[in-house]
Write a protein that holds these residues in place. Structure first.
Motif, PDB file in Angstrom:
ATOM      1  N   GLN A 198       0.854  -1.182   0.000  1.00  0.00           N
ATOM      2  CA  GLN A 198       0.000   0.000   0.000  1.00  0.00           C
ATOM      3  C   GLN A 198       0.890   1.231   0.000  1.00  0.00           C
ATOM      4  O   GLN A 198       1.637   1.465   0.960  1.00  0.00           O
ATOM      5  N   GLY A 199       0.814   1.996  -1.071  1.00  0.00           N
ATOM      6  CA  GLY A 199       1.596   3.219  -1.166  1.00  0.00           C
ATOM      7  C   GLY A 199       3.091   2.996  -1.060  1.00  0.00           C
ATOM      8  O   GLY A 199       3.829   3.892  -0.623  1.00  0.00           O
ATOM      9  N   LEU A 200       3.558   1.835  -1.480  1.00  0.00           N
ATOM     10  CA  LEU A 200       4.954   1.449  -1.266  1.00  0.00           C
ATOM     11  C   LEU A 200       5.893   2.340  -2.074  1.00  0.00           C
ATOM     12  O   LEU A 200       5.799   2.414  -3.301  1.00  0.00           O
ATOM     13  N   THR A 201       6.813   3.002  -1.369  1.00  0.00           N
ATOM     14  CA  THR A 201       7.719   3.975  -1.993  1.00  0.00           C
ATOM     15  C   THR A 201       9.121   3.796  -1.439  1.00  0.00           C
ATOM     16  O   THR A 201       9.312   3.597  -0.238  1.00  0.00           O
ATOM     17  N   THR A 229      10.669   3.975   2.117  1.00  0.00           N
ATOM     18  CA  THR A 229      10.691   5.371   2.531  1.00  0.00           C
ATOM     19  C   THR A 229       9.327   5.765   3.085  1.00  0.00           C
ATOM     20  O   THR A 229       9.220   6.514   4.064  1.00  0.00           O
ATOM     21  N   SER A 230       8.294   5.236   2.456  1.00  0.00           N
ATOM     22  CA  SER A 230       6.928   5.418   2.945  1.00  0.00           C
ATOM     23  C   SER A 230       6.073   4.281   2.412  1.00  0.00           C
ATOM     24  O   SER A 230       6.491   3.536   1.525  1.00  0.00           O
ATOM     25  N   GLY A 231       4.883   4.148   2.958  1.00  0.00           N
ATOM     26  CA  GLY A 231       4.018   3.041   2.557  1.00  0.00           C
ATOM     27  C   GLY A 231       4.387   1.766   3.295  1.00  0.00           C
ATOM     28  O   GLY A 231       5.317   1.737   4.110  1.00  0.00           O
ATOM     29  N   THR A 232       3.655   0.711   2.992  1.00  0.00           N
ATOM     30  CA  THR A 232       3.862  -0.566   3.684  1.00  0.00           C
ATOM     31  C   THR A 232       3.807  -1.727   2.711  1.00  0.00           C
ATOM     32  O   THR A 232       3.188  -1.643   1.653  1.00  0.00           O
ATOM     33  N   VAL A 233       4.451  -2.815   3.098  1.00  0.00           N
ATOM     34  CA  VAL A 233       4.291  -4.093   2.404  1.00  0.00           C
ATOM     35  C   VAL A 233       4.255  -5.173   3.476  1.00  0.00           C
ATOM     36  O   VAL A 233       5.099  -5.214   4.373  1.00  0.00           O
ATOM     37  N   THR A 234       3.231  -6.012   3.415  1.00  0.00           N
ATOM     38  CA  THR A 234       3.042  -7.041   4.438  1.00  0.00           C
ATOM     39  C   THR A 234       2.949  -8.422   3.806  1.00  0.00           C
ATOM     40  O   THR A 234       2.593  -8.575   2.635  1.00  0.00           O
ATOM     41  N   VAL A 235       3.292  -9.415   4.601  1.00  0.00           N
ATOM     42  CA  VAL A 235       3.218 -10.821   4.226  1.00  0.00           C
ATOM     43  C   VAL A 235       2.234 -11.487   5.168  1.00  0.00           C
ATOM     44  O   VAL A 235       2.464 -11.527   6.383  1.00  0.00           O
ATOM     45  N   ASN A 236       1.123 -11.941   4.607  1.00  0.00           N
ATOM     46  CA  ASN A 236       0.044 -12.513   5.424  1.00  0.00           C
ATOM     47  C   ASN A 236      -0.364 -11.566   6.540  1.00  0.00           C
ATOM     48  O   ASN A 236      -0.599 -11.971   7.684  1.00  0.00           O
ATOM     49  N   GLY A 237      -0.430 -10.271   6.208  1.00  0.00           N
ATOM     50  CA  GLY A 237      -0.920  -9.266   7.143  1.00  0.00           C
ATOM     51  C   GLY A 237       0.108  -8.704   8.097  1.00  0.00           C
ATOM     52  O   GLY A 237      -0.225  -7.832   8.907  1.00  0.00           O
ATOM     53  N   ARG A 238       1.362  -9.168   8.028  1.00  0.00           N
ATOM     54  CA  ARG A 238       2.389  -8.694   8.962  1.00  0.00           C
ATOM     55  C   ARG A 238       3.670  -8.366   8.209  1.00  0.00           C
ATOM     56  O   ARG A 238       3.928  -8.910   7.130  1.00  0.00           O
ATOM     57  N   ARG A 239       4.487  -7.490   8.792  1.00  0.00           N
ATOM     58  CA  ARG A 239       5.797  -7.216   8.206  1.00  0.00           C
ATOM     59  C   ARG A 239       6.660  -8.470   8.298  1.00  0.00           C
ATOM     60  O   ARG A 239       6.671  -9.157   9.311  1.00  0.00           O
ATOM     61  N   TYR A 240       7.381  -8.731   7.223  1.00  0.00           N
ATOM     62  CA  TYR A 240       8.229  -9.933   7.188  1.00  0.00           C
ATOM     63  C   TYR A 240       9.504  -9.749   7.991  1.00  0.00           C
ATOM     64  O   TYR A 240      10.030 -10.707   8.566  1.00  0.00           O
ATOM     65  N   GLN A 241      10.017  -8.532   8.057  1.00  0.00           N
ATOM     66  CA  GLN A 241      11.252  -8.282   8.785  1.00  0.00           C
ATOM     67  C   GLN A 241      11.094  -8.665  10.252  1.00  0.00           C
ATOM     68  O   GLN A 241      10.120  -8.336  10.907  1.00  0.00           O
ATOM     69  N   GLY A 242      12.064  -9.418  10.771  1.00  0.00           N
ATOM     70  CA  GLY A 242      12.018  -9.853  12.159  1.00  0.00           C
ATOM     71  C   GLY A 242      11.317 -11.173  12.376  1.00  0.00           C
ATOM     72  O   GLY A 242      11.174 -11.628  13.517  1.00  0.00           O
ATOM     73  N   THR A 243      10.875 -11.834  11.301  1.00  0.00           N
ATOM     74  CA  THR A 243      10.250 -13.151  11.419  1.00  0.00           C
ATOM     75  C   THR A 243      11.241 -14.136  12.035  1.00  0.00           C
ATOM     76  O   THR A 243      12.410 -14.203  11.634  1.00  0.00           O
ATOM     77  N   PRO A 258      10.818  -2.923 -17.414  1.00  0.00           N
ATOM     78  CA  PRO A 258      12.144  -2.724 -17.993  1.00  0.00           C
ATOM     79  C   PRO A 258      13.224  -2.704 -16.914  1.00  0.00           C
ATOM     80  O   PRO A 258      12.929  -2.583 -15.719  1.00  0.00           O
ATOM     81  N   ASN A 259      14.484  -2.797 -17.338  1.00  0.00           N
ATOM     82  CA  ASN A 259      15.591  -2.621 -16.404  1.00  0.00           C
ATOM     83  C   ASN A 259      15.467  -1.266 -15.717  1.00  0.00           C
ATOM     84  O   ASN A 259      15.180  -0.255 -16.357  1.00  0.00           O
ATOM     85  N   GLY A 260      15.670  -1.255 -14.403  1.00  0.00           N
ATOM     86  CA  GLY A 260      15.563  -0.012 -13.651  1.00  0.00           C
ATOM     87  C   GLY A 260      14.148   0.361 -13.268  1.00  0.00           C
ATOM     88  O   GLY A 260      13.911   1.443 -12.719  1.00  0.00           O
ATOM     89  N   ALA A 261      13.185  -0.544 -13.511  1.00  0.00           N
ATOM     90  CA  ALA A 261      11.782  -0.221 -13.213  1.00  0.00           C
ATOM     91  C   ALA A 261      11.477  -0.265 -11.721  1.00  0.00           C
ATOM     92  O   ALA A 261      10.507   0.342 -11.268  1.00  0.00           O
ATOM     93  N   GLY A 262      12.291  -0.996 -10.945  1.00  0.00           N
ATOM     94  CA  GLY A 262      12.057  -1.095  -9.509  1.00  0.00           C
ATOM     95  C   GLY A 262      11.642  -2.467  -9.030  1.00  0.00           C
ATOM     96  O   GLY A 262      11.239  -2.635  -7.877  1.00  0.00           O
ATOM     97  N   LYS A 263      11.758  -3.486  -9.887  1.00  0.00           N
ATOM     98  CA  LYS A 263      11.312  -4.830  -9.507  1.00  0.00           C
ATOM     99  C   LYS A 263      12.151  -5.401  -8.364  1.00  0.00           C
ATOM    100  O   LYS A 263      11.606  -5.897  -7.369  1.00  0.00           O
ATOM    101  N   SER A 264      13.477  -5.364  -8.508  1.00  0.00           N
ATOM    102  CA  SER A 264      14.337  -5.937  -7.470  1.00  0.00           C
ATOM    103  C   SER A 264      14.203  -5.168  -6.158  1.00  0.00           C
ATOM    104  O   SER A 264      14.190  -5.763  -5.079  1.00  0.00           O
ATOM    105  N   THR A 265      14.082  -3.840  -6.245  1.00  0.00           N
ATOM    106  CA  THR A 265      13.890  -3.041  -5.037  1.00  0.00           C
ATOM    107  C   THR A 265      12.603  -3.430  -4.328  1.00  0.00           C
ATOM    108  O   THR A 265      12.559  -3.545  -3.099  1.00  0.00           O
ATOM    109  N   THR A 266      11.544  -3.640  -5.106  1.00  0.00           N
ATOM    110  CA  THR A 266      10.266  -4.054  -4.511  1.00  0.00           C
ATOM    111  C   THR A 266      10.401  -5.401  -3.830  1.00  0.00           C
ATOM    112  O   THR A 266       9.911  -5.596  -2.694  1.00  0.00           O
ATOM    113  N   MET A 267      11.060  -6.356  -4.476  1.00  0.00           N
ATOM    114  CA  MET A 267      11.237  -7.670  -3.868  1.00  0.00           C
ATOM    115  C   MET A 267      12.063  -7.576  -2.584  1.00  0.00           C
ATOM    116  O   MET A 267      11.779  -8.259  -1.592  1.00  0.00           O
TER     117      MET A 267
END
Length: 303
Positions: free
Chosen positions: A5-8, A54-68, A35-44
């Motif tokens: 959501q709003g991932l930036t 920088t702003s926005g969120t990305v969750t895995v099954n409703g929770r942040r993956y970091q710290g799993t 295309p190359n430089g589109a932001g795919k690897s950064t998103t992953m």
């Protein structure tokens, strides 16, 4: 499920990813294109918590993956096939991952067999070809039997048999109800593998759609027509709102009008037609038209 959501992500003044909203659903293979430089690897990397938004969120099954606590049980990822200590054997590399994630030794043997590396399990990974390294990376992704799989360019270095194998594997994982997100630049392979597509360009979402719908949408209102007087026909079609491209053989490629409209105009204005057909489209065609204004690193056309 993965949800953004709003991932930036910004690096100084440059926005690598800008305001992405998407969901990667279980039970299907989602192709991640751009295309190359589109932001795919950064998103992953942000999905995996390797980069922070920088702003926005990305969750895995409703929770942040970091710290799993046991990350490989939730997500298996292949981002860089060469990210293996070259002095370790394939077996020892996987065993170290298993030990750090509470995974039994028997699972190491199972995934080595699944990816076809059992005969070279005790050989050093530094001597592996790119295709073998890809198989080892995929084995690492499968190790924790996760419900979510992320693959970044998984067919690089694979021979045709290997490409067929990874395609079948990804589709079988999705059929089991897992969430599968795969990035690739091989449109022909994505056309055979993906059910759904996320397409981004310059960090922004360009499409979030089933693969078949994207291709059908691209093919709509594109017609090829040949006439005795193609110049006069082109002028008439333009007055009707068509966008006309003249091919070297005299064929007119018409966009913005369907074949029925072209045929009716030709009949009304006395044009003799030699050909009138709807243009079939491919994923590659649809992709190029969708991203044509988003290419960052464009190869110069030779003079």
């Amino acid at each position: 499920m993965i949800e953004a959501q709003g991932l930036t992500k910004r690096y100084g003044r440059k926005a690598a990813v800008s305001g992405l909203d998407f969901r990667v659903e279980p039970g299907r293979v989602t192709g991640f294109l751009g295309p190359n430089g589109a932001g795919k690897s950064t998103t992953m990397r942000m999905i995996l918590g390797l980069d922070l938004p920088t702003s926005g969120t990305v969750t895995v099954n409703g929770r942040r993956y970091q710290g799993t606590v046991w990350p490989l049980h939730q997500i298996g990822a292949l981002l860089d096939a060469r990210a293996v200590h070259p002095g370790r054997s394939a077996y020892n590399h996987l065993h170290s991952l298993a030990a750090a994630n509470g995974i039994p030794r028997s699972r190491v043997e199972a995934v080595l067999d699944q990816v076809g590396l059992t005969p070279v399990a005790r050989k050093r990974a530094g001597g592996f070809s790119l295709g073998m390294a890809q198989r080892l990376g995929i084995a690492g992704a499968l190790l924790g039997d996760p419900g979510i799989l992320l693959f970044d360019e998984p067919v690089n270095g694979l021979d045709p048999d290997g490409i067929l194998w990874i395609r079948t594997l990804m589709r079988s994982l999705a059929a089991e109800g897992r969430t599968v997100l795969v990035s690739s630049h091989l449109m022909s392979e994505m056309a055979l593998t993906a059910d759904h597509l996320l397409v981004i360009g310059q960090g922004r979402l360009l499409a979030d759609t089933p693969l078949n719908e994207l291709i059908a949408r691209d093919a709509a209102n594109r017609v090829e027509v040949r006439a005795v007087d193609h110049h006069r026909l082109a002028d008439d079609l333009r007055t009707l709102g068509g966008d006309i491209t003249l091919k070297p053989d005299g064929t007119l490629l018409v966009t913005g009008l369907d074949s029925a409209s072209v045929g009716e105009l030709a009949a009304a204005r006395g044009h003799v037609l030699h050909q009138l057909r709807d243009v079939t489209s491919s994923l590659e065609d649809a992709y190029f038209r969708l991203t044509e204004n988003s290419v960052v690193y464009r190869t110069p056309v030779p003079a």
